[in-house]
Every structure is written in structure tokens, then in C-alpha cells.
Design an enzyme around this catalytic site. Structure first.
Site, PDB file in Angstrom:
ATOM      1  N   ARG A 191       0.877  -1.090   0.065  1.00 41.59           N
ATOM      2  CA  ARG A 191      -0.019  -0.084   0.154  1.00 41.59           C
ATOM      3  C   ARG A 191       0.944   1.274  -0.146  1.00 41.59           C
ATOM      4  NH1 ARG A 191      -4.460   0.637   4.443  1.00 41.59           N
ATOM      5  NH2 ARG A 191      -5.071   2.293   2.642  1.00 41.59           N
TER       6      ARG A 191
ATOM      7  N   CYS B 188      -0.743   6.730   8.513  1.00 44.85           N
ATOM      8  CA  CYS B 188      -0.878   5.400   8.161  1.00 44.85           C
ATOM      9  C   CYS B 188      -2.201   5.715   7.078  1.00 44.85           C
ATOM     10  CB  CYS B 188      -1.453   4.415   9.091  1.00 44.85           C
ATOM     11  SG  CYS B 188      -2.884   4.959  10.119  1.00 44.85           S
TER      12      CYS B 188
END
Length: 302
Positions: free
Chosen positions: A198, A257
Site C-alpha cells: 500500500r 497510516c
């Protein structure tokens, strides 16, 4: 007072004593938001209060204007961040703590079944409210059960409402404006806690744009957990973060994040390792990537 981690044995001793204590089960599943409450209902530490990431630890909407069309729910007040899991206002969170009977005199212990991914959110939010007496159960519910700790499926009785009073924040929160202003400067070093794929932009299951904030270093939050399901020893965590930072000042670290949740295990790990209090960008990639005009990057940082 426990302020970072608490062991199963230490929690057992607290429960057997008479000091004010509240235990919170924060189990959750991003892909199945109803699963956490179901797991709690099936088995939890007796007396534990369930804390739902979506409804208790997040606002209904993010900061107005982050996506250009967000309307803040009137009963929520102005949230403290944007993104997929926006922080509620401090006033709204204090009202929730009061509603479940949590008071300023209590030791809080938080746990989940997810490697401290979700309970870290409540740990950080209590610090943000000025409450230092909060600790993560090392190893989570799995460690509790492995040591013979009792669990129950009973419905817990309602508690009397308290009057939790917010204090000066112990935790450090930064906004998108701050991250933008310091982007590329030596007084800010971002650590992205998402999985490598990611971070590099190879996959993106949750947000509309793949990639990462330019300059961010990558340390997946699961890297803090050892084979036994508990946080790695402090010396090992310190060595790993020193290698990642490669001479950068730890005091300049800002954790992020996808939506400000899984960044907290990195923040907690740095505190366990003796680096002190580092900052959280709660809006994280989900706010950054939805704010027009901000730069993004794919691939690994050089």
C-alpha cells in the site's frame, strides 16, 4: 500507574485489587465493521466495556472542507481531523467516556484481538485527553486466554455516568496544514505504518488514490510485534527504529497510516523504546489523498 504496556499478570493483580480500573475491548475489522462487536459479545474479559472504532472512537464526518462537500453533523461538533476515521472533538469524546462511567481517577487497560491495531487508538485518545493512566494489554485477548484468563459472553450491566474532565493533551496531534508546511524539512520525518504494498502504491483497497506522502518512511505496524504476539523488547524496537531513521532526529517523527489508527502501534513502540512522545497525523493518507493539490508518490523512497 501503567502508561504503555501491561502484562496479563499485572492486569490480573489489578483486577484482584481495589484500585479504580476500567478495561476496554476495542476489537474491530475494517472489512466487516460489525464483527468487532460480535466477537466482544461472544467472548470478552469480564467487566470489559466495548469501544467501537466507528461509532465511539471516530466522528461521523471529517473536518469540513477536506473533501469539499463534507457537512458536519450538528450533534458531533467540529471533529479534530479528517480522513476515514476522523477524530471526534475532545468534548464529544469526553462525553462518551462519561457515558460509560470512566472517570479521571481510573486506570484504563485497552486490548483487542488485532495486534494492538485498534486498541492503540483508544490508548492514544486518552493521552490526547490528558489521561496518562492507560496501558495496552500486551498480547491482547489471545495472551489473556493463553494464560488461563477468564472470558465471558454475558452482557455487561450499564454503569453509572461519570464526569470525565479533559486535561492538557499528553499526546501530540498534527494537522494536514502542519504536514504540508513542513514537508521536506528536517524538522518533520513521516513514518507510514501501512503494509509495504500500500505504501508503494501497488495496491489500494480503501482509498481512491494509491501511493504515499512524499518523503515518508515505511514501517508496517505489525513489525512491532514478535512471534509470541507481544511487543518486541524495548532494545530491539529501539535498534529497529534507529536503523529506519538513519540519523534523523526521533523527536521530529510524525506517524501516519491510512486513517490514523494503525499508526499508533508505531508511536507506542517508539515510546516503549525510550524515544519519548512523538506526533500523530490522524487524518493520514485518507485525508491527504482527498485534499486537492497535495503531492503524492508511488514506489519506494530513495
Amino acid at each position: 500507574m501503567y502508561t504503555t504496556l501491561i502484562s496479563v499478570e499485572q492486569l490480573r493483580q489489578l483486577r484482584e485489587g481495589d484500585s479504580p480500573l476500567m478495561v476496554f475491548d476495542c476489537s474491530f475489522d475494517l472489512m466487516k465493521p460489525e464483527a468487532g462487536a460480535q466477537l466482544y459479545a461472544a467472548a470478552h474479559i469480564p467487566g470489559a466495556q466495548y469501544a467501537n472504532l466507528d461509532t465511539d472512537l471516530s466522528a461521523k464526518h471529517g473536518l469540513p472542507g477536506a473533501r469539499g462537500d463534507v457537512v458536519v453533523a450538528q450533534d458531533d461538533g467540529v471533529p479534530a481531523s479528517g480522513g476515514r476515521h476522523p477524530l471526534p472533538s475532545r468534548e464529544k469524546f469526553a462525553a462518551w467516556l462519561s457515558s460509560v462511567g470512566f472517570s479521571n481517577t481510573m486506570q484504563a487497560v485497552v486490548y483487542d484481538r488485532n495486534g494492538a491495531n485498534y486498541c492503540g487508538r483508544l490508548w492514544w485518545m486518552l493521552k490526547w485527553m490528558g489521561h496518562d493512566a492507560v496501558a495496552v494489554l500486551d498480547g491482547g485477548l489471545q495472551a489473556w486466554q493463553a494464560a488461563g484468563g477468564e472470558v465471558t459472553d454475558r452482557e455487561e450491566p450499564a454503569r453509572f455516568q461519570s464526569n470525565f474532565v479533559q486535561g492538557e493533551p499528553i499526546a501530540r496531534l498534527v494537522t494536514t496544514d502542519t504536514v504540508v508546511r513542513r514537508l521536506g524539512q528536517p524538522d518533520q520525518n513521516l513514518i507510514d505504518a501501512r503494509a509495504g504494498a500500500r505504501y508503494r502504491g501497488e495496491v489500494e483497497p480503501l482509498d481512491p488514490i494509491a501511493g504515499h506522502i512524499p518523503g515518508a518512511l515505511n514501517r508496517p505496524f505489525a513489525d512491532n510485534i514478535g512471534p509470541d504476539g507481544k511487543f518486541k523488547p524495548a532494545a530491539q524496537l529501539r535498534a529497529e527504529f534507529e536503523a529506519l531513521l538513519a540519523g534523523r532526529d526521533a523527536a521530529t517523527v510524525v506517524h501516519q497510516c491510512g486513517s490514523g489508527v494503525s499508526a499508533v502501534p508505531n508511536l507506542l513502540a517508539m515510546q516503549i523504546a525510550g524515544f519519548g512522545t512523538t506526533a500523530l497525523y490522524a487524518g493520514s493518507w485518507s485525508e491527504w489523498s482527498n485534499t486537492p493539490g497535495l503531492p503524492t508518490r508511488q514506489g519506494a523512497e530513495p
